[in-house]
Design a protein around this motif. Structure first.
Motif, mmCIF file in Angstrom:
data_model
loop_
_atom_site.group_PDB
_atom_site.id
_atom_site.type_symbol
_atom_site.label_atom_id
_atom_site.label_comp_id
_atom_site.label_asym_id
_atom_site.label_seq_id
_atom_site.Cartn_x
_atom_site.Cartn_y
_atom_site.Cartn_z
ATOM 1 N N PHE A 161 -11.197 -1.396 7.009
ATOM 2 C CA PHE A 161 -10.204 -2.295 6.421
ATOM 3 C C PHE A 161 -9.767 -1.862 5.020
ATOM 4 C CE2 PHE A 161 -12.961 -4.458 9.374
ATOM 5 C CZ PHE A 161 -12.037 -4.965 10.269
ATOM 6 N N ILE A 162 -10.477 -0.938 4.428
ATOM 7 C CA ILE A 162 -10.208 -0.545 3.046
ATOM 8 C C ILE A 162 -8.789 -0.008 2.853
ATOM 9 C CG2 ILE A 162 -10.874 1.049 1.194
ATOM 10 C CD1 ILE A 162 -13.823 0.559 2.088
ATOM 11 N N PRO A 163 -8.297 0.935 3.657
ATOM 12 C CA PRO A 163 -6.924 1.426 3.420
ATOM 13 C C PRO A 163 -5.865 0.312 3.489
ATOM 14 C CG PRO A 163 -8.073 2.884 4.933
ATOM 15 C CD PRO A 163 -8.941 1.674 4.745
ATOM 16 N N GLY A 164 -5.968 -0.550 4.490
ATOM 17 C CA GLY A 164 -5.003 -1.647 4.620
ATOM 18 C C GLY A 164 -5.106 -2.638 3.484
ATOM 19 N N ASP A 165 -6.330 -2.919 3.066
ATOM 20 C CA ASP A 165 -6.507 -3.871 1.973
ATOM 21 C C ASP A 165 -6.047 -3.293 0.643
ATOM 22 O OD1 ASP A 165 -7.333 -5.935 3.572
ATOM 23 O OD2 ASP A 165 -9.469 -5.558 3.298
ATOM 24 N N LEU A 166 -6.236 -2.002 0.441
ATOM 25 C CA LEU A 166 -5.697 -1.381 -0.771
ATOM 26 C C LEU A 166 -4.167 -1.488 -0.781
ATOM 27 C CD1 LEU A 166 -7.952 1.779 -1.135
ATOM 28 C CD2 LEU A 166 -7.889 -0.215 -2.661
ATOM 29 N N THR A 167 -3.562 -1.302 0.375
ATOM 30 C CA THR A 167 -2.107 -1.446 0.490
ATOM 31 C C THR A 167 -1.687 -2.874 0.171
ATOM 32 O OG1 THR A 167 -2.053 0.286 2.167
ATOM 33 C CG2 THR A 167 -0.137 -1.182 2.064
ATOM 34 N N LYS A 168 -2.409 -3.859 0.698
ATOM 35 C CA LYS A 168 -2.085 -5.270 0.438
ATOM 36 C C LYS A 168 -2.275 -5.612 -1.038
ATOM 37 C CE LYS A 168 -3.758 -6.324 4.980
ATOM 38 N NZ LYS A 168 -4.855 -6.925 5.721
#
Length: 187
Positions: free
Chosen positions: A165-172
Motif C-alpha cells: 500500500f505504500i506507493p499508493g498511499d504516498l501518491t494520496k
C-alpha cells in the motif's frame, strides 16, 4: 440574542452537514477497490479523503469518520466493496477504519491551529497515514489472524497489510498536500 441563537443553530447544522458530506465522500472513495490475492486488505481510495478532510475542515473530519464507521456498522453498504455491518469493523480491515477516525482527529486538531508549510503538511500526512492508520490497521489484522489460529510473522504481516500500500498511499499523501496547497492559496 435571537440572532446569536440562529447563528449558533446554523453553525451546528453546517458542521453536521459538512461532516456528513465527508462521510459520504469516504464511502464513495471506498468503492475504488483493488483486491489483492495475497491479502484480505484491498487497495481503496478512502485514505485520500481521510487525509484531505482534516486539512480542509479540521476536527470535524474526525466526526465525519465516526459517522462513516457508525453508519457502516448500522448496515449502510459503503465500506469497500459495497459492504456494511459490524463484521467489517471487527474483521481484518476494521483496524484501518478505526485508524481513520484517530488520524482524522489528530490531523484535524493540528491543522485547526494554524496553516502549515508544505514540508510540515507532508510530514503530518505521512505520520497520520503510516504512524496511525497503519499501526491500528496492522494490530487488528494481526489480531484477526491470531483469533483464526494463524500467527503471522512480522514480515508476513507487513507484506499483507503495509508494504503493497505504500506507493499508493504516498501518491494520496502528495495529492492531499497538493489540494491543500491550492486551497490555502484560494482561501
Amino acid at each position: 440574542m435571537e440572532v446569536q441563537k440562529l447563528q449558533a443553530q446554523q453553525s451546528i447544522f453546517s458542521k453536521i452537514l459538512l461532516s456528513t458530506i465527508f462521510a459520504v465522500m469516504t464511502g464513495a472513495a471506498a468503492q475504488i477497490k483493488i483486491p489483492l490475492p495475497f491479502s484480505p486488505v484491498p487497495v481503496t481510495g478512502q485514505t485520500l479523503v481521510v487525509l484531505l478532510s482534516p486539512l480542509l475542515i479540521g476536527r470535524l473530519s474526525g466526526v465525519s469518520q465516526i459517522i462513516y464507521v457508525l453508519v457502516g456498522i448500522a448496515g449502510m453498504p459503503w465500506f469497500a466493496g459495497f459492504k456494511g455491518g459490524l463484521s467489517i469493523v471487527i474483521g481484518p480491515t476494521g483496524g484501518y477504519l478505526i485508524g481513520f477516525v484517530i488520524a482524522s482527529f489528530v490531523l484535524g486538531s493540528i491543522f485547526e491551529q494554524k496553516n502549515r508549510s508544505s514540508t510540515s503538511t507532508l510530514l503530518w500526512l505521512a505520520f497520520a497515514n503510516f504512524g496511525i492508520i497503519y499501526a491500528v490497521g496492522l494490530l487488528q489484522l494481526y489480531w484477526w489472524f491470531a483469533i483464526k489460529g494463524s500467527h503471522l510473522t512480522l514480515i508476513k504481516l507487513l507484506s499483507m497489510g503495509a508494504i503493497p500500500f505504500i506507493p499508493g498511499d504516498l501518491t494520496k499523501i502528495l495529492l492531499a498536500a497538493g489540494i491543500y496547497s491550492i486551497y490555502k492559496k484560494l482561501k
